[in-house]
Scaffold this active site. Structure first.
Site, short mmCIF file in Angstrom:
data_model
loop_
_atom_site.label_atom_id
_atom_site.label_comp_id
_atom_site.label_asym_id
_atom_site.label_seq_id
_atom_site.Cartn_x
_atom_site.Cartn_y
_atom_site.Cartn_z
N PHE A 99 -13.79 1.84 5.83
CA PHE A 99 -12.82 1.04 5.07
C PHE A 99 -12.53 1.75 3.76
CE2 PHE A 99 -10.96 -2.35 2.59
CZ PHE A 99 -10.06 -2.87 3.52
N VAL A 100 -11.27 2.19 3.60
CA VAL A 100 -10.90 3.01 2.46
C VAL A 100 -9.97 2.28 1.50
CG1 VAL A 100 -11.27 5.25 3.55
CG2 VAL A 100 -9.08 4.08 3.85
N ASP A 129 -3.85 2.29 11.41
CA ASP A 129 -5.18 1.87 11.86
C ASP A 129 -5.10 1.50 13.34
OD1 ASP A 129 -7.62 0.30 12.13
OD2 ASP A 129 -7.67 0.16 9.96
N GLY A 186 0.77 -1.23 0.00
CA GLY A 186 0.00 0.00 0.00
C GLY A 186 0.80 1.28 0.00
N GLU A 230 4.00 4.77 5.31
CA GLU A 230 2.87 3.86 5.40
C GLU A 230 1.66 4.49 4.74
OE1 GLU A 230 1.53 1.01 5.47
OE2 GLU A 230 1.95 0.30 7.49
N ASP A 231 0.79 3.66 4.19
CA ASP A 231 -0.44 4.18 3.58
C ASP A 231 -1.45 4.59 4.64
OD1 ASP A 231 -0.97 1.55 4.36
OD2 ASP A 231 -1.76 0.93 2.41
N LYS A 251 -6.24 6.70 11.19
CA LYS A 251 -7.56 6.42 11.76
C LYS A 251 -7.41 6.32 13.29
CE LYS A 251 -9.71 3.35 8.41
NZ LYS A 251 -10.33 2.04 8.26
#
Length: 174
Positions: A150-151, A101, A42, A97-98, A129
């Site tokens: 959720f993306v 979470d 990602g 990092e993308d 997030k």
């Protein structure tokens, strides 16, 4: 189950934010070289665009870790799929990092990489997030704080789909 994608952040918004982060990193590391460590898969889209906007010397490496599989929630089990090619000793390292979470993966990764002796270690993420955080992780450079949805897009996927979208979208299941 079919899904549809709703735009959360446009391509223009994402591009402007990456330019802003690139300027900040360039200022923070003036006179130094930075070593960007991309968390695959990602983070690759974000890192490539970010690296182009950093004006100090940049070197790159890639690492692959997994805690998702084909699910939409982290399993909590972190597995190193591909380790770095180069040592980190005495380098100014920024993990790219993308999305941050739960924080489990990044907490584990930061601790592991800190033990490799970098001169400095920072974390940069396109998306954060905070509502999903289980493990506290300090993020030094954040593109966008987003709600618990959720993306996909810009490197983020759902079951290996939608990484190539040039924007950030929300997966809505029909």
């Amino acid at each position: 189950m079919a899904e549809k994608i709703r735009v959360m952040l446009s391509e223009q918004e994402v591009d402007a934010k990456i330019c802003e982060i690139g300027r900040q990193i360039s200022e923070d590391y003036a006179g130094k070289q930075v070593h960007l460590v991309c968390v695959l898969k990602g983070g690759s889209f974000f890192m490539c665009e970010l690296a182009k906007r950093i004006t100090v010397p940049v070197s790159l490496d890639f690492m692959s870790v997994s805690s998702y599989g084909s699910e939409t929630k982290s399993s909590g089990v972190v597995r190193i799929v591909k380790d770095l090619d180069e040592p980190l000793k005495d380098k100014h390292v920024i993990i790219i990092e993308d999305i941050v979470d739960s924080g489990r993966t990044l907490s584990y990764l930061m601790e592991m990489l800190r033990d490799r002796g970098p001169a400095s270690l920072r974390l940069c993420t396109l998306l954060d997030k905070p509502d999903r955080r289980i493990v506290d992780v300090h993020v030094d450079y954040t593109g966008f704080q987003i709600p618990d949805e959720f993306v996909v897009g810009y490197g983020l996927d759902y079951d290996q789909k939608y990484r190539n979208l040039p924007y950030i979208g929300v997966v809505e299941f029909e």
